[in-house]
Design a protein around this motif. Structure first.
Motif, PDB file in Angstrom:
ATOM      1  N   PRO A   1      32.487 -22.429 -33.103  1.00  0.00           N
ATOM      2  CA  PRO A   1      33.293 -22.753 -34.284  1.00  0.00           C
ATOM      3  C   PRO A   1      32.706 -22.187 -35.588  1.00  0.00           C
ATOM      4  CG  PRO A   1      33.092 -24.673 -32.885  1.00  0.00           C
ATOM      5  CD  PRO A   1      32.181 -23.619 -32.309  1.00  0.00           C
ATOM      6  N   ASP A   2      31.394 -22.004 -35.624  1.00  0.00           N
ATOM      7  CA  ASP A   2      30.764 -21.481 -36.841  1.00  0.00           C
ATOM      8  C   ASP A   2      30.548 -19.965 -36.787  1.00  0.00           C
ATOM      9  OD1 ASP A   2      28.803 -21.629 -34.891  1.00  0.00           O
ATOM     10  OD2 ASP A   2      27.242 -22.295 -36.261  1.00  0.00           O
ATOM     11  N   GLY A   3      31.213 -19.281 -35.855  1.00  0.00           N
ATOM     12  CA  GLY A   3      31.138 -17.828 -35.794  1.00  0.00           C
ATOM     13  C   GLY A   3      30.671 -17.322 -34.440  1.00  0.00           C
ATOM     14  N   GLU A   4      30.488 -16.028 -34.385  1.00  0.00           N
ATOM     15  CA  GLU A   4      30.006 -15.388 -33.171  1.00  0.00           C
ATOM     16  C   GLU A   4      28.512 -15.124 -33.334  1.00  0.00           C
ATOM     17  OE1 GLU A   4      31.085 -11.339 -30.803  1.00  0.00           O
ATOM     18  OE2 GLU A   4      32.740 -12.527 -31.591  1.00  0.00           O
ATOM     19  N   TRP A   5      27.742 -15.480 -32.317  1.00  0.00           N
ATOM     20  CA  TRP A   5      26.286 -15.409 -32.382  1.00  0.00           C
ATOM     21  C   TRP A   5      25.711 -14.660 -31.197  1.00  0.00           C
ATOM     22  CZ3 TRP A   5      23.721 -17.528 -36.508  1.00  0.00           C
ATOM     23  CH2 TRP A   5      24.465 -18.402 -37.309  1.00  0.00           C
ATOM     24  N   HIS A   6      24.685 -13.860 -31.471  1.00  0.00           N
ATOM     25  CA  HIS A   6      23.841 -13.336 -30.405  1.00  0.00           C
ATOM     26  C   HIS A   6      22.755 -14.380 -30.200  1.00  0.00           C
ATOM     27  CE1 HIS A   6      25.769  -9.493 -30.432  1.00  0.00           C
ATOM     28  NE2 HIS A   6      25.402  -9.225 -31.672  1.00  0.00           N
ATOM     29  N   VAL A   7      22.538 -14.775 -28.961  1.00  0.00           N
ATOM     30  CA  VAL A   7      21.549 -15.807 -28.650  1.00  0.00           C
ATOM     31  C   VAL A   7      20.667 -15.309 -27.518  1.00  0.00           C
ATOM     32  CG1 VAL A   7      21.202 -18.193 -27.904  1.00  0.00           C
ATOM     33  CG2 VAL A   7      23.142 -17.622 -29.369  1.00  0.00           C
ATOM     34  N   ARG A   8      19.376 -15.434 -27.715  1.00  0.00           N
ATOM     35  CA  ARG A   8      18.405 -15.007 -26.708  1.00  0.00           C
ATOM     36  C   ARG A   8      17.491 -16.180 -26.377  1.00  0.00           C
ATOM     37  NH1 ARG A   8      15.256 -10.213 -28.743  1.00  0.00           N
ATOM     38  NH2 ARG A   8      17.237  -9.226 -28.338  1.00  0.00           N
ATOM     39  N   THR A   9      17.262 -16.404 -25.101  1.00  0.00           N
ATOM     40  CA  THR A   9      16.332 -17.434 -24.646  1.00  0.00           C
ATOM     41  C   THR A   9      14.918 -16.861 -24.659  1.00  0.00           C
ATOM     42  OG1 THR A   9      18.008 -18.465 -23.257  1.00  0.00           O
ATOM     43  CG2 THR A   9      15.705 -18.923 -22.709  1.00  0.00           C
ATOM     44  N   ILE A  10      13.998 -17.592 -25.248  1.00  0.00           N
ATOM     45  CA  ILE A  10      12.589 -17.217 -25.241  1.00  0.00           C
ATOM     46  C   ILE A  10      11.875 -18.183 -24.292  1.00  0.00           C
ATOM     47  CG2 ILE A  10      10.497 -16.907 -26.613  1.00  0.00           C
ATOM     48  CD1 ILE A  10      12.790 -14.986 -27.362  1.00  0.00           C
ATOM     49  N   LEU A  11      11.338 -17.650 -23.219  1.00  0.00           N
ATOM     50  CA  LEU A  11      10.607 -18.476 -22.265  1.00  0.00           C
ATOM     51  C   LEU A  11       9.264 -18.893 -22.857  1.00  0.00           C
ATOM     52  CD1 LEU A  11      11.238 -16.353 -19.057  1.00  0.00           C
ATOM     53  CD2 LEU A  11      12.473 -18.391 -19.825  1.00  0.00           C
ATOM     54  N   ALA A  12       8.739 -19.986 -22.367  1.00  0.00           N
ATOM     55  CA  ALA A  12       7.454 -20.481 -22.870  1.00  0.00           C
ATOM     56  C   ALA A  12       6.368 -19.421 -22.735  1.00  0.00           C
ATOM     57  CB  ALA A  12       7.061 -21.756 -22.124  1.00  0.00           C
ATOM     58  N   SER A  13       6.377 -18.681 -21.655  1.00  0.00           N
ATOM     59  CA  SER A  13       5.354 -17.655 -21.434  1.00  0.00           C
ATOM     60  C   SER A  13       5.460 -16.491 -22.414  1.00  0.00           C
ATOM     61  CB  SER A  13       5.432 -17.129 -20.003  1.00  0.00           C
ATOM     62  OG  SER A  13       6.708 -16.554 -19.772  1.00  0.00           O
ATOM     63  N   ALA A  14       6.633 -16.303 -23.011  1.00  0.00           N
ATOM     64  CA  ALA A  14       6.843 -15.214 -23.972  1.00  0.00           C
ATOM     65  C   ALA A  14       6.732 -15.679 -25.423  1.00  0.00           C
ATOM     66  CB  ALA A  14       8.211 -14.579 -23.742  1.00  0.00           C
ATOM     67  N   ALA A  15       6.606 -16.972 -25.634  1.00  0.00           N
ATOM     68  CA  ALA A  15       6.522 -17.525 -26.995  1.00  0.00           C
ATOM     69  C   ALA A  15       5.067 -17.474 -27.451  1.00  0.00           C
ATOM     70  CB  ALA A  15       7.055 -18.954 -27.009  1.00  0.00           C
TER      71      ALA A  15
ATOM     72  N   ALA B   1      26.541 -12.325 -35.014  1.00  0.00           N
ATOM     73  CA  ALA B   1      26.946 -11.108 -34.317  1.00  0.00           C
ATOM     74  C   ALA B   1      27.718 -10.165 -35.233  1.00  0.00           C
ATOM     75  CB  ALA B   1      27.812 -11.464 -33.105  1.00  0.00           C
ATOM     76  N   ASP B   2      28.328 -10.693 -36.265  1.00  0.00           N
ATOM     77  CA  ASP B   2      29.216  -9.875 -37.093  1.00  0.00           C
ATOM     78  C   ASP B   2      28.574  -9.369 -38.380  1.00  0.00           C
ATOM     79  OD1 ASP B   2      29.048 -12.395 -38.194  1.00  0.00           O
ATOM     80  OD2 ASP B   2      31.145 -12.479 -38.791  1.00  0.00           O
ATOM     81  N   ARG B   3      27.328  -9.719 -38.625  1.00  0.00           N
ATOM     82  CA  ARG B   3      26.671  -9.258 -39.839  1.00  0.00           C
ATOM     83  C   ARG B   3      25.157  -9.331 -39.652  1.00  0.00           C
ATOM     84  NH1 ARG B   3      27.974 -14.374 -40.185  1.00  0.00           N
ATOM     85  NH2 ARG B   3      26.636 -15.872 -41.210  1.00  0.00           N
ATOM     86  N   GLY B   4      24.461  -8.667 -40.496  1.00  0.00           N
ATOM     87  CA  GLY B   4      23.007  -8.735 -40.473  1.00  0.00           C
ATOM     88  C   GLY B   4      22.397  -7.945 -39.331  1.00  0.00           C
ATOM     89  N   GLY B   5      21.134  -8.225 -39.108  1.00  0.00           N
ATOM     90  CA  GLY B   5      20.398  -7.521 -38.070  1.00  0.00           C
ATOM     91  C   GLY B   5      19.161  -8.302 -37.705  1.00  0.00           C
ATOM     92  N   PRO B   6      18.122  -7.622 -37.268  1.00  0.00           N
ATOM     93  CA  PRO B   6      16.901  -8.310 -36.825  1.00  0.00           C
ATOM     94  C   PRO B   6      16.285  -9.241 -37.877  1.00  0.00           C
ATOM     95  CG  PRO B   6      16.839  -6.011 -36.188  1.00  0.00           C
ATOM     96  CD  PRO B   6      18.051  -6.185 -37.066  1.00  0.00           C
ATOM     97  N   GLU B   7      16.428  -8.909 -39.140  1.00  0.00           N
ATOM     98  CA  GLU B   7      15.867  -9.771 -40.182  1.00  0.00           C
ATOM     99  C   GLU B   7      16.611 -11.105 -40.304  1.00  0.00           C
ATOM    100  OE1 GLU B   7      19.036  -7.254 -41.952  1.00  0.00           O
ATOM    101  OE2 GLU B   7      17.284  -6.777 -40.743  1.00  0.00           O
TER     102      GLU B   7
END
Length: 73
Positions: A8-22, A47-53
């Motif tokens: 509802p608040d937009g389209e998002w790229h979401v990535r899971t970070i495993l404990a071993s990678a955190a 997903a529709d704006r911005g970038g890695p920052e």
């Protein structure tokens, strides 16, 4: 694993970070608490704006509750 979610608040790229990678500490924008190294969490950015920052590291429960609480500034 990265996925794109339509919420509802937009389209998002979401990535899971495993404990071993955190390997660094991050501050969760949902609760303003530190996510310490070794704790699994999510990284999300619009997903529709911005970038890695624009990526933010979230506790899973904080991400799910963001529509009720919103990020702290």
């Amino acid at each position: 694993m990265q996925e794109t979610l339509r919420e509802p608040d937009g389209e998002w790229h979401v990535r899971t970070i495993l404990a071993s990678a955190a390997v660094k500490a991050y501050r969760c924008p949902g609760c303003d608490q530190v996510i310490p190294p070794g704790v699994a969490h999510l990284v999300a950015w619009p997903a529709d704006r911005g970038g890695p920052e624009d990526r933010r590291h979230w506790h899973r429960p904080c991400w799910r509750a963001r529509s009720r609480r919103g990020p702290r500034k």
